[in-house]
Design a protein around this motif. Structure first.
Motif, PDB file in Angstrom:
ATOM      1  N   UNK A 288      43.681 -41.550  31.432  1.00 11.67           N
ATOM      2  CA  UNK A 288      42.957 -41.044  30.263  1.00 11.67           C
ATOM      3  C   UNK A 288      43.248 -39.581  29.970  1.00 11.67           C
ATOM      4  N   UNK A 289      44.036 -38.919  30.838  1.00 14.84           N
ATOM      5  CA  UNK A 289      44.280 -37.497  30.616  1.00 14.84           C
ATOM      6  C   UNK A 289      42.973 -36.730  30.681  1.00 14.84           C
ATOM      7  N   UNK A 290      42.719 -35.907  29.669  1.00 12.63           N
ATOM      8  CA  UNK A 290      41.466 -35.154  29.629  1.00 12.63           C
ATOM      9  C   UNK A 290      40.434 -35.789  28.708  1.00 12.63           C
ATOM     10  N   UNK A 291      40.717 -36.980  28.190  1.00 14.63           N
ATOM     11  CA  UNK A 291      39.715 -37.673  27.390  1.00 14.63           C
ATOM     12  C   UNK A 291      38.591 -38.164  28.286  1.00 14.63           C
ATOM     13  N   UNK A 292      37.360 -38.048  27.809  1.00 11.80           N
ATOM     14  CA  UNK A 292      36.276 -38.623  28.597  1.00 11.80           C
ATOM     15  C   UNK A 292      36.321 -40.150  28.492  1.00 11.80           C
ATOM     16  N   UNK A 293      35.556 -40.786  29.317  1.00  7.50           N
ATOM     17  CA  UNK A 293      35.588 -42.243  29.440  1.00  7.50           C
ATOM     18  C   UNK A 293      35.445 -42.935  28.096  1.00  7.50           C
ATOM     19  N   UNK A 317      49.459 -44.516  23.690  1.00  6.15           N
ATOM     20  CA  UNK A 317      48.308 -44.002  24.440  1.00  6.15           C
ATOM     21  C   UNK A 317      48.667 -42.677  25.109  1.00  6.15           C
ATOM     22  N   UNK A 318      49.807 -42.640  25.754  1.00  6.75           N
ATOM     23  CA  UNK A 318      50.210 -41.427  26.458  1.00  6.75           C
ATOM     24  C   UNK A 318      50.440 -40.259  25.504  1.00  6.75           C
ATOM     25  N   UNK A 319      50.903 -40.559  24.277  1.00  7.28           N
ATOM     26  CA  UNK A 319      51.092 -39.492  23.286  1.00  7.28           C
ATOM     27  C   UNK A 319      49.774 -38.851  22.881  1.00  7.28           C
ATOM     28  N   UNK A 320      48.669 -39.586  23.017  1.00  6.74           N
ATOM     29  CA  UNK A 320      47.349 -39.074  22.648  1.00  6.74           C
ATOM     30  C   UNK A 320      46.657 -38.356  23.805  1.00  6.74           C
ATOM     31  N   UNK A 321      47.201 -38.449  25.009  1.00  4.70           N
ATOM     32  CA  UNK A 321      46.501 -37.912  26.178  1.00  4.70           C
ATOM     33  C   UNK A 321      47.289 -36.796  26.871  1.00  4.70           C
TER      34      UNK A 321
END
Length: 322
Positions: A288-293, A317-321
């Protein structure tokens, strides 16, 4: 002549006391009554619910209303009144899709409309004035509360009752003594296409991996037909070792798993083995990178509704995180 379009969805800002607890009672026009803003305003009610009732289908309804308003040349900006409980999910969802230079500002209240110290009117007044301001062009989707305007991404509700309840995202602007100061522009990420109607029906449970938990609920979610799963780990994204095989099982069944963390700040990182982030990510989980749950859950839902191959979804997904 330009104006600000205020879209109402309910929430505490529109709630009043009733038997059994406060409930949504006021229309957006009533919420705006006697606000004393210096710009022209139009209103639209798309929902009248508390935000803990929201569904993915409701998020689509909100998006279509916001998108239509931004497409009108005479609209300078959009304000969305919304309950605070799930405001961070709606704001993030809109930010993934927002393709206009016009600002979209979400605001609301922690204290109901019929309380003498309600915070709703001032939050709304500041949001309307900010949405009308040229200084907020290209600000994207922001949450405006207690004189601060935070970018949607990474912003989260940090206190159950305090009126200064949001923090975490880029502080885009603040308003003091009725003067708006633009401070920053948040980092940009690739825009996503609006999800298909199947978005409304997606089932994406969140499974908590805390001390003493086993993977039974994870497997039960798989067996019940989950479209995706979010595994909320501890630390930098770690879980008891039993979850490694559970992630393998999900990936083998073409069910995407996102690994997030319960920690309020910092990224998911591959540091530990034997059930830690290294093991879970090697098993096929998406970090999730730095996105919260719950923002990570929304991102997964949007991508799943676009019916992409697993490899394409992973790249998106990885491009957004990052």
């Amino acid at each position: 002549m330009s104006y600000v379009h205020v879209i109402g969805t309910g929430g505490t800002i529109a709630s009043r006391a009733a038997a059994g607890g406060s409930v949504v009672a006021d229309s957006t026009e009533q919420v705006l009554a006697n606000l004393g803003v210096s710009t022209d305003v139009t209103t639209e009610d798309v929902l009248q619910i508390n935000s803990f009732h929201l569904t993915f289908g409701d998020l689509l309804t909100i998006y279509h209303a916001v998108h239509a308003a931004c497409a009108r040349p005479e609209v300078a900006g959009v304000v969305l009144t919304h309950g605070t409980d799930t405001m961070e999910e709606t704001a993030f969802f809109l930010s993934l899709l927002h393709d206009s230079e016009k600002p979209v500002i979400l605001t609301g209240a922690q204290r109901a409309a019929d309380l003498p110290n309600t915070d709703g009117p001032e939050n709304l007044r500041q949001a309307v004035e900010a949405a009308a301001s040229a200084a907020m062009r290209d600000a994207g989707v922001v949450i405006g509360f207690e004189s601060e305007f935070h970018a949607a991404r990474h912003t989260r509700k940090r206190h159950t009752l305090a009126t200064s309840s949001f923090s975490g995202g880029t502080l885009v602007a603040h308003c003091y003594d009725n003067v708006l100061f633009r401070l920053a522009t948040a980092a940009t990420y690739p825009l996503l296409e609006a999800p298909a109607a199947t978005f409304s029906e997606l089932n994406i449970p969140v499974i908590d991996a805390a001390p003493g938990t086993n993977a039974d609920l994870f497997y039960a979610a798989l067996d019940s037909g989950a479209d995706g799963l979010v595994l909320q780990g501890v630390g930098a994204g770690n879980a008891p070792p039993v979850f490694t095989e559970a992630v393998h099982a999900a990936v083998a069944a073409d069910v995407q798993v996102v690994l997030s963390t319960r920690v309020p700040a910092g990224p998911v990182a591959a540091i530990y083995g034997n059930g830690g982030g290294v093991t879970l990510l090697e098993a096929g989980a998406l970090g999730a990178g730095q996105l919260n749950t719950y923002q990570a859950r929304v991102l997964l839902a949007v991508l799943l509704a676009q019916v992409q191959p697993a490899t394409t979804l992973r790249d998106a997904f990885e491009a957004q995180t990052r």
